[in-house]
Scaffold this active site. Structure first.
Site, PDB file in Angstrom:
ATOM      1  CE  LYS A   1      -3.727  -2.363  -0.183  1.00 39.04           C
ATOM      2  NZ  LYS A   1      -3.436  -3.658   0.344  1.00 39.04           N
TER       3      LYS A   1
HETATM    4  C1  PLP Z   1      -9.706  -2.992  -1.600  1.00 38.09           C
HETATM    5  C2  PLP Z   1      -9.098  -3.680  -0.429  1.00 38.09           C
HETATM    6  N1  PLP Z   1      -9.795  -3.809   0.707  1.00 38.09           N
HETATM    7  C3  PLP Z   1      -9.288  -4.403   1.790  1.00 38.09           C
HETATM    8  C4  PLP Z   1      -8.016  -4.930   1.780  1.00 38.09           C
HETATM    9  C5  PLP Z   1      -7.534  -5.665   2.982  1.00 38.09           C
HETATM   10  O1  PLP Z   1      -6.408  -5.098   3.547  1.00 38.09           O
HETATM   11  P1  PLP Z   1      -5.362  -5.995   4.368  1.00 38.09           P
HETATM   12  O2  PLP Z   1      -4.522  -6.738   3.381  1.00 38.09           O
HETATM   13  O3  PLP Z   1      -4.572  -4.977   5.135  1.00 38.09           O
HETATM   14  O4  PLP Z   1      -6.128  -6.905   5.254  1.00 38.09           O
HETATM   15  C6  PLP Z   1      -7.230  -4.810   0.634  1.00 38.09           C
HETATM   16  C7  PLP Z   1      -5.864  -5.344   0.596  1.00 38.09           C
HETATM   17  O5  PLP Z   1      -5.238  -5.435  -0.415  1.00 38.09           O
HETATM   18  C8  PLP Z   1      -7.781  -4.174  -0.508  1.00 38.09           C
HETATM   19  O6  PLP Z   1      -7.099  -4.070  -1.637  1.00 38.09           O
END
Ligand code: PLP
Length: 419
Positions: free
Chosen positions: A196
């Site tokens: 990210k």
């Molecule tokens: C659109 C979206 N929502 C939620 C998430 C979930 O995040 P995490 O990987 O920190 O759990 C991601 C992760 O890539 C994402 O791209």
């Protein structure tokens, strides 16, 4: 002699020197050392307080909380809004599986709806069609390099008395009519996972303008414990688990936020320059940037490919050819959730709450033609790191697209030979 790099020709430009991700330097090292020496390693420490204060200021929310990742932040947001079994939550069919999985994990039913062709974000018209008496919330995802149409999402939510949780995993710092993504709906959910735009390896954050929701979110992320400040304890005890982050992560996030602030505008300028160049090339269309978007944070960037203009060559082959020219990974969007290898609700017994629920969570019952076209035929995406380069880098990518188009016969021959 071959012209295209995919056929052994000379690539269009110099090989890209991508910045190593995540961006980091001695500042992160010093902060982590500070935490190590302090012995204060767990939750509610000074680094977490410093980070959440700065993050709220940056996003423009009254409150921010740090949490374990951007999946549990979605779950906590839904639980804070008292959503659970028997409820439906509308989710775009093109997103990382976590957006829908969070709904499953609170025993609600994810209702997948199609996306807009121009932005790949949730289509408000499809949202209206999907609303039933059980609908409780919409989760617009601000995907890759676009914001969901928040004017329409909020209008629909108001009209049908629905909550809105913005999934901002891709969009730290975007602004809609100068209002921060993550402050427009009831709650914003952010991911700080390694890829990210700001990261602590794993991590997440929540934003809200509601004091009540802030207290609920705090309790939910902290085993049901109450938020406590100089004025005393707030809210009510609830059943929950541990979704906290450590001081090490918070320390890194303090530095990462400063870094993001320093390059978010440069990336957006490069992305807009890219879109202006790409829009001049036949057969490729930039994503729509609505005039309401006053700042866009980019997790990825790219364009939509029209294979008819490229002799019917599939987008996957085009991506390979582009990748060979510029020496960078070029790929397509996420798999649509109605047929996604990582979204398999029926593999988990825990979701078999009732026969009706089991049927309702079957993702194959949803039709997502635009998401399918995006995935199978159209979407061309590159990493946001490229946007930290120069205008010349941006021009090279566009030159590569033009070169492929000018040597379409070679591309067609390559595709046919490997069919
Ligand atoms: C659109 C979206 N929502 C939620 C998430 C979930 O995040 P995490 O990987 O920190 O759990 C991601 C992760 O890539 C994402 O791209």
């Amino acid at each position: 002699m071959a012209e295209l790099a995919i056929n052994g020709g000379t690539p269009v430009g110099e090989k890209f020197e991508l910045v190593s991700w995540p961006l980091r330097d001695e500042k992160e090292v010093r902060k982590v050392v500070e935490v190590t020496r302090s012995g204060r390693w767990s939750y509610d420490g000074p680094k977490e307080a410093e980070f959440t204060k700065a993050f709220a200021e940056f996003i423009g929310s009254k409150y921010a909380l740090a949490a374990a990742n951007g999946t549990v932040t979605l779950q906590l947001a839904l639980e804070a809004l008292d959503i659970g079994f028997g409820d439906e939550v509308i989710v775009p069919g093109l997103t990382w599986q976590a957006t829908a999985a969070a709904v499953l994990d609170i025993n609600a039913v994810p209702i997948l709806v199609d996306i807009e062709p121009e932005t790949y974000c949730i289509n408000p018209e499809r949202v209206i069609e999907a609303i039933t008496p059980r609908t409780r919330a919409i989760i617009p995802v601000h995907l890759y390099e676009c914001m969901a149409d928040m004017d329409q999402v909020m209008e629909i939510a108001g009209r049908y008395h629905l909550h809105v949780v913005e999934d901002c995993a891709h969009t730290h710092g975007s602004r809609w009519r100068n209002q921060g993504a993550g402050t427009i709906g009831d709650i914003g959910s952010f991911s700080m996972q390694q890829s990210k735009v700001m990261t602590s390896g794993e991590g997440g954050a929540l934003t809200t303008n509601s004091e009540e929701l802030f207290h609920k979110l705090y309790s939910l992320k902290n085993c049901g414990g109450l938020y406590t400040d100089e004025a005393g304890s707030h809210g009510e005890h609830v059943q929950s688990g541990n979704y906290r982050i450590t001081e090490f992560q918070a320390a890194v996030l303090v530095c990462q936020l400063e870094r993001l602030k320093s390059h978010i505008d440069q990336k957006d300028e490069n992305a807009q320059y890219f879109s202006s160049l790409i829009s001049e090339i036949e057969g490729v269309i930039p994503f729509l940037r609505r005039e309401q978007v006053t700042r866009q944070s980019h997790y990825a960037f790219g364009f939509r490919y029209n294979k008819e203009v490229f002799g019917g060559v599939p987008v996957q082959k085009f991506c390979q050819a582009l990748s060979a020219e510029i020496g960078l990974g070029v790929s397509g969007p996420y798999e649509p959730l109605n047929n996604c290898s990582l979204y398999q609700p029926h593999t988990k017994k825990r979701y078999r709450i009732s026969d009706e629920h089991w049927k309702a969570i079957d993702p194959r019952r949803f039709s997502l033609p635009v998401a399918e076209r995006a995935y199978c035929e159209e979407g061309v995406l590159m990493s946001h790191q490229v946007l930290l380069g120069t205008r010349k880098d941006i021009e090279s990518i566009c030159d590569a697209v033009v070169k492929i188009r000018e040597n379409m016969d070679e591309l067609i021959a390559n595709w046919r030979s490997q069919r």
